[in-house]
Write an enzyme that holds these catalytic residues in place. Structure first.
Site, short mmCIF file in Angstrom:
data_model
loop_
_atom_site.label_atom_id
_atom_site.label_comp_id
_atom_site.label_asym_id
_atom_site.label_seq_id
_atom_site.Cartn_x
_atom_site.Cartn_y
_atom_site.Cartn_z
N PHE A 107 43.16 -52.32 17.08
CA PHE A 107 44.28 -53.11 16.55
C PHE A 107 45.20 -52.19 15.77
CE2 PHE A 107 40.70 -55.98 17.11
CZ PHE A 107 41.29 -57.07 17.74
N GLU A 114 26.22 -56.43 15.38
CA GLU A 114 26.47 -56.97 14.04
C GLU A 114 26.89 -58.43 14.07
OE1 GLU A 114 29.54 -54.83 11.97
OE2 GLU A 114 29.37 -53.07 13.21
N ASN A 163 23.91 -55.94 10.27
CA ASN A 163 23.66 -54.93 11.31
C ASN A 163 22.18 -54.88 11.66
OD1 ASN A 163 26.23 -54.30 9.97
ND2 ASN A 163 26.25 -52.51 11.28
N THR A 198 28.73 -58.52 8.10
CA THR A 198 28.00 -58.51 9.36
C THR A 198 26.61 -57.94 9.13
OG1 THR A 198 28.86 -56.33 9.95
CG2 THR A 198 30.07 -58.27 10.79
N1 RBF Z 1 35.72 -54.06 15.65
C1 RBF Z 1 36.63 -53.49 16.47
O1 RBF Z 1 36.89 -52.29 16.36
N2 RBF Z 1 37.28 -54.22 17.45
C2 RBF Z 1 37.04 -55.53 17.63
O2 RBF Z 1 37.64 -56.14 18.53
C3 RBF Z 1 36.10 -56.19 16.76
N3 RBF Z 1 35.84 -57.50 16.88
C4 RBF Z 1 34.90 -58.09 16.06
C5 RBF Z 1 34.61 -59.44 16.22
C6 RBF Z 1 33.65 -60.05 15.42
C7 RBF Z 1 33.36 -61.52 15.61
C8 RBF Z 1 32.97 -59.30 14.42
C9 RBF Z 1 31.95 -59.95 13.54
C10 RBF Z 1 33.27 -57.97 14.25
C11 RBF Z 1 34.23 -57.34 15.08
N4 RBF Z 1 34.52 -55.98 14.94
C12 RBF Z 1 35.45 -55.40 15.77
C13 RBF Z 1 33.64 -55.14 14.13
C14 RBF Z 1 34.13 -54.76 12.78
O3 RBF Z 1 34.96 -53.63 12.94
C15 RBF Z 1 32.86 -54.39 12.01
O4 RBF Z 1 32.07 -55.52 11.83
C16 RBF Z 1 33.18 -53.77 10.67
O5 RBF Z 1 33.91 -52.61 10.86
C17 RBF Z 1 31.90 -53.42 9.92
O6 RBF Z 1 31.12 -52.51 10.61
P1 ADP Z 2 26.98 -53.28 5.96
O1 ADP Z 2 28.02 -52.26 6.30
O2 ADP Z 2 25.83 -52.73 5.17
O3 ADP Z 2 26.50 -54.05 7.17
P2 ADP Z 2 28.51 -55.67 5.23
O4 ADP Z 2 29.69 -55.68 4.32
O5 ADP Z 2 28.73 -55.89 6.71
O6 ADP Z 2 27.73 -54.31 4.97
O7 ADP Z 2 27.52 -56.78 4.65
C1 ADP Z 2 26.38 -57.11 5.40
C2 ADP Z 2 25.31 -57.81 4.61
O8 ADP Z 2 25.82 -58.99 3.98
C3 ADP Z 2 24.21 -58.30 5.53
O9 ADP Z 2 23.26 -57.29 5.82
C4 ADP Z 2 23.60 -59.45 4.73
O10 ADP Z 2 22.59 -58.96 3.89
C5 ADP Z 2 24.78 -59.96 3.88
N1 ADP Z 2 25.37 -61.25 4.33
C6 ADP Z 2 25.74 -62.24 3.46
N2 ADP Z 2 26.26 -63.29 4.11
C7 ADP Z 2 26.24 -62.97 5.44
C8 ADP Z 2 26.67 -63.67 6.62
N3 ADP Z 2 27.20 -64.91 6.56
N4 ADP Z 2 26.51 -63.06 7.83
C9 ADP Z 2 25.98 -61.81 7.89
N5 ADP Z 2 25.56 -61.10 6.81
C10 ADP Z 2 25.68 -61.66 5.58
MG MG Z 3 27.76 -54.98 8.59
#
Ligand code: RBF
Ligand code: ADP
Ligand code: MG
Length: 155
Positions: free
Chosen positions: A112, A82, A32, A30
């Site tokens: 969850f 994110e 951020n 994701t």
């Molecule tokens: N985190 C939660 O704690 N609860 C959620 O319902 C949840 N849904 C998500 C749905 C999507 C489409 C995405 C991209 C992330 C979601 N997350 C959720 C966030 C996830 O916990 C987070 O991206 C990772 O922990 C990295 O910070």
């Molecule tokens: P962080 O905790 O630093 O956000 P992540 O594991 O969520 O680490 O990885 C995020 C990074 O991955 C983004 O900042 C981006 O540089 C890279 N990335 C690669 N592919 C994707 C994608 N499809 N969607 C979002 N971020 C991506």
């Molecule tokens: Mg992230």
């Protein structure tokens, strides 16, 4: 829902390092967004999971699913925004400018019982997003001028 009147919501900002939980290893990285962007989200856009469009540094516009809030599963202390872009990137793009259009609401954030359940929920969100964004009334935002605006390099 009533808040849908404030959507679509367009915003742009830098991609910063997140919580470092290795979402990438789960297959769901994701990007951020910087705190300034999160702080500017109107109060009438509630926390939750959204679908929309996003582009990196003015490149191709991709479908995305996005989490906005405190990630209750991890009990985060800071609000994050994110998006996970539905595209395979060869390299990370930390520090790039991400342009985002939030189009529609999918569901509230939830906790969850296991990380596998969280991953399954996100996969289901991705399917919802793919389907919703193919609808003409949502697809049209992909072509919005917002994604073609020249932006100051300071962004
Ligand atoms: N985190 C939660 O704690 N609860 C959620 O319902 C949840 N849904 C998500 C749905 C999507 C489409 C995405 C991209 C992330 C979601 N997350 C959720 C966030 C996830 O916990 C987070 O991206 C990772 O922990 C990295 O910070
Ligand atoms: P962080 O905790 O630093 O956000 P992540 O594991 O969520 O680490 O990885 C995020 C990074 O991955 C983004 O900042 C981006 O540089 C890279 N990335 C690669 N592919 C994707 C994608 N499809 N969607 C979002 N971020 C991506
Ligand atoms: Mg992230």
């Amino acid at each position: 829902m009533s808040f849908s009147s404030v959507l679509p919501y367009f915003c742009r900002g830098k991609v910063v390092h997140g919580f470092g939980r290795g979402s990438k290893e789960l297959g769901i990285p994701t990007a951020n967004l910087a705190k300034e962007v999160v702080d500017h989200i109107p109060k009438d856009i509630p926390t939750g999971i959204y679908h929309g469009w996003a582009s990196v540094d003015g490149g191709e516009v991709h479908k995305m699913v996005m989490s906005l809030g405190w990630n209750p599963f991890y009990k985060d202390k800071t609000k994050s925004m994110e998006p996970h872009l539905l595209h395979h990137f060869k390299e990370d793009f930390y520090g790039s400018t991400l342009s985002v259009c939030i189009v529609g609401y999918i569901r509230p954030e939830m906790s969850f019982n296991s990380v596998d359940e969280l991953i399954a929920a996100i996969h289901s969100d991705m399917e919802v997003a793919k389907r919703e964004l193919d609808k003409p009334e949502n697809r049209m935002y992909r072509d919005d001028n917002f994604f073609h605006e020249k932006t100051p390099s300071s962004l």
